[in-house]
Enzyme design. Structure first.
Site, mmCIF file in Angstrom:
data_model
loop_
_atom_site.group_PDB
_atom_site.id
_atom_site.type_symbol
_atom_site.label_atom_id
_atom_site.label_comp_id
_atom_site.label_asym_id
_atom_site.label_seq_id
_atom_site.Cartn_x
_atom_site.Cartn_y
_atom_site.Cartn_z
ATOM 1 N N GLY A 208 0.843 -1.207 0.000
ATOM 2 C CA GLY A 208 0.000 0.000 0.000
ATOM 3 C C GLY A 208 0.864 1.236 0.000
ATOM 4 O O GLY A 208 2.057 1.169 -0.316
ATOM 5 N N ASN A 209 0.281 2.376 0.328
ATOM 6 C CA ASN A 209 1.076 3.603 0.439
ATOM 7 C C ASN A 209 0.404 4.552 1.438
ATOM 8 O O ASN A 209 -0.655 4.244 1.968
ATOM 9 C CB ASN A 209 1.275 4.262 -0.932
ATOM 10 C CG ASN A 209 -0.034 4.623 -1.586
ATOM 11 O OD1 ASN A 209 -0.748 5.487 -1.089
ATOM 12 N ND2 ASN A 209 -0.378 3.950 -2.679
#
Ligand code: CTP
Length: 402
Positions: A208-209
């Site tokens: 993810g980020n």
């Protein structure tokens, strides 16, 4: 235009507060539902009983109610309102509103309000001319607040000049006129992408980020406030939105975002891609949790589809396409390349090198680079103000009607 509208009348401490009674009467007679908030100073100029009798509602003054200690929920009050009308708006309250101060119920409600806000300043002529006041009013105007200019005439001081609050009938006329003006994006539809995407590695892990989704949600809100019907395709975020013109479609992966956008894009006039889409995803998703077996673990990744570039190829001449670029080096040059390669009308560049810009903060500092290579640099602002700047830029393009 005012019939059945919920109007929250906020009365500040000024001699013009006596006009709030006539204003309340006019608003009620126009069919509006009126609730009144007063600052403590305002209660010295006009009795709350007068305004509660005329508005047929309780008047709100303090954060809590007298002896019961019951909380006057400023968030609920703000969400109830279709219009927040600050009349009279005193020099002191204008200054606090411009700077986000929150030392009374009126200001807390103003800061919580999502509806259009109107202010009718009232003060003596020299105060009204003062550069500090002009600056504060200008700041409020830059937030999108409607200013109902003070009028010329005899003032409480005995002097004659500009500063007296607009007459109640003029305020009602102003509101009626504004409400009948079509919003600049009325009849337009928009797609906004927001947040991160999650690419599963196994049933418990993902790539993810740090994207919070704040920027995309603010853009959706701003487009809707200008009259557009918005579909917000969002990756996993904790953001919420409460706007009848915004429909949320939740997705998790880049592929799900692609599918949603492919479906929606042909039907919209405007598309703003603020999502931080994963550029790579695991080639294979393990069906069972991957066990720790050695000191290193290699994960094979495959490229995801660039959604923005894909839609850039499908873009028709009556569509406006906006992308985002988060860069850490050669910012302008890299962003310019993306405008061309993704067939954008403009790109919003933010650099991680700027303090207060990027992920997890409530502010952002952007530059807008258009397809003609014009570059506009903006100051550090709240994400909602940045969203308004972006939406104003879209409106400035002048959307084709064909
Ligand atoms: N974007 C997208 N789909 C992807 C990757 C990016 O739609 N798979 C969009 C983003 O929403 C953003 C823009 O493309 O509006 C720029 O994203 P960015 O990741 O900065 O650009 P890339 O082209 O992926 O280049 P790089 O990561 O090398 O900077």
């Amino acid at each position: 235009m005012l019939k059945d509208k919920n109007i929250l009348l906020a009365v500040c401490g000024s001699i013009a507060a006596y006009k709030a009674a006539i204003l309340t009467r006019f608003l009620v007679k126009s069919g509006a539902k009126v609730k009144v908030i007063m600052t403590k100073a305002a209660t010295e100029f006009i009795s709350p009983l007068t305004l509660s009798t005329l508005s047929k509602n309780k008047v709100f003054i303090e954060f809590t109610e007298g002896n019961s200690g019951e909380w006057n929920n400023h968030v609920e009050l703000a969400l109830w309102a279709d219009i927040l009308l600050v009349a009279p708006a005193s020099a002191n309250s204008i200054a606090k509103m411009a700077n986000g101060l929150c030392d009374n119920l009126l200001l807390a409600t103003y800061l919580s309000a999502k509806c259009p806000v109107y202010i009718a300043p009232a003060m003596d002529l020299d105060m009204y001319k003062h550069p500090a006041i002009k600056k504060n009013i200008h700041t409020l105007s830059s937030f999108g607040i409607h200013i109902i200019d003070a009028e010329n005439g005899e003032l409480a001081s005995g002097l004659v000049g500009e500063g007296r609050m607009a007459e109640p009938e003029h305020i009602v006329e102003y509101l009626n006129k504004k409400l009948s003006e079509p919003l600049p994006l009325y009849g337009k539809t928009a797609l906004v992408t927001a947040g991160p995407t999650y690419e599963a590695i196994d049933p418990v892990r993902f790539i993810g980020n740090h994207s919070s989704g704040k920027m995309g949600f603010s853009i959706a809100e701003s487009l809707a406030n200008k009259g557009a019907k918005v579909i917000l395709v969002s990756g996993p975020t904790s953001q919420t939105i409460n706007n009848e013109n915004v429909l949320i479609q939740n997705v998790i992966t880049a592929n799900e975002m692609l599918e949603a956008c492919l479906n929606i894009f042909p039907k919209v006039n405007i598309a703003v891609f603020s999502a931080a889409v994963a550029d790579y995803k695991p080639t294979l998703i393990a069906t069972k949790k991957i066990k720790k077996s050695s000191s290193s673990h290699l994960l094979e990744l495959a490229e995801t589809v660039d959604i923005l570039a894909t839609l850039g190829k499908q873009k028709k001449t009556n569509q406006v396409l906006i992308g985002f670029a988060l860069e850490t080096e050669n910012e302008i040059e890299n962003a310019q390349k993306k405008v061309v390669s993704k067939n954008l009308d403009f790109i919003v560049l933010n650099s991680l090198n700027d303090t207060g810009a990027g992920f997890k903060v409530d502010t952002n500092k952007i530059s807008i680079i258009d397809k003609h290579n014009n570059i506009r640099k903006f100051e550090l602002k709240s994400k909602q103000e940045v969203a308004n700047d972006i939406v104003n830029e879209i409106i400035g393009i002048g959307l084709p009607t064909h």
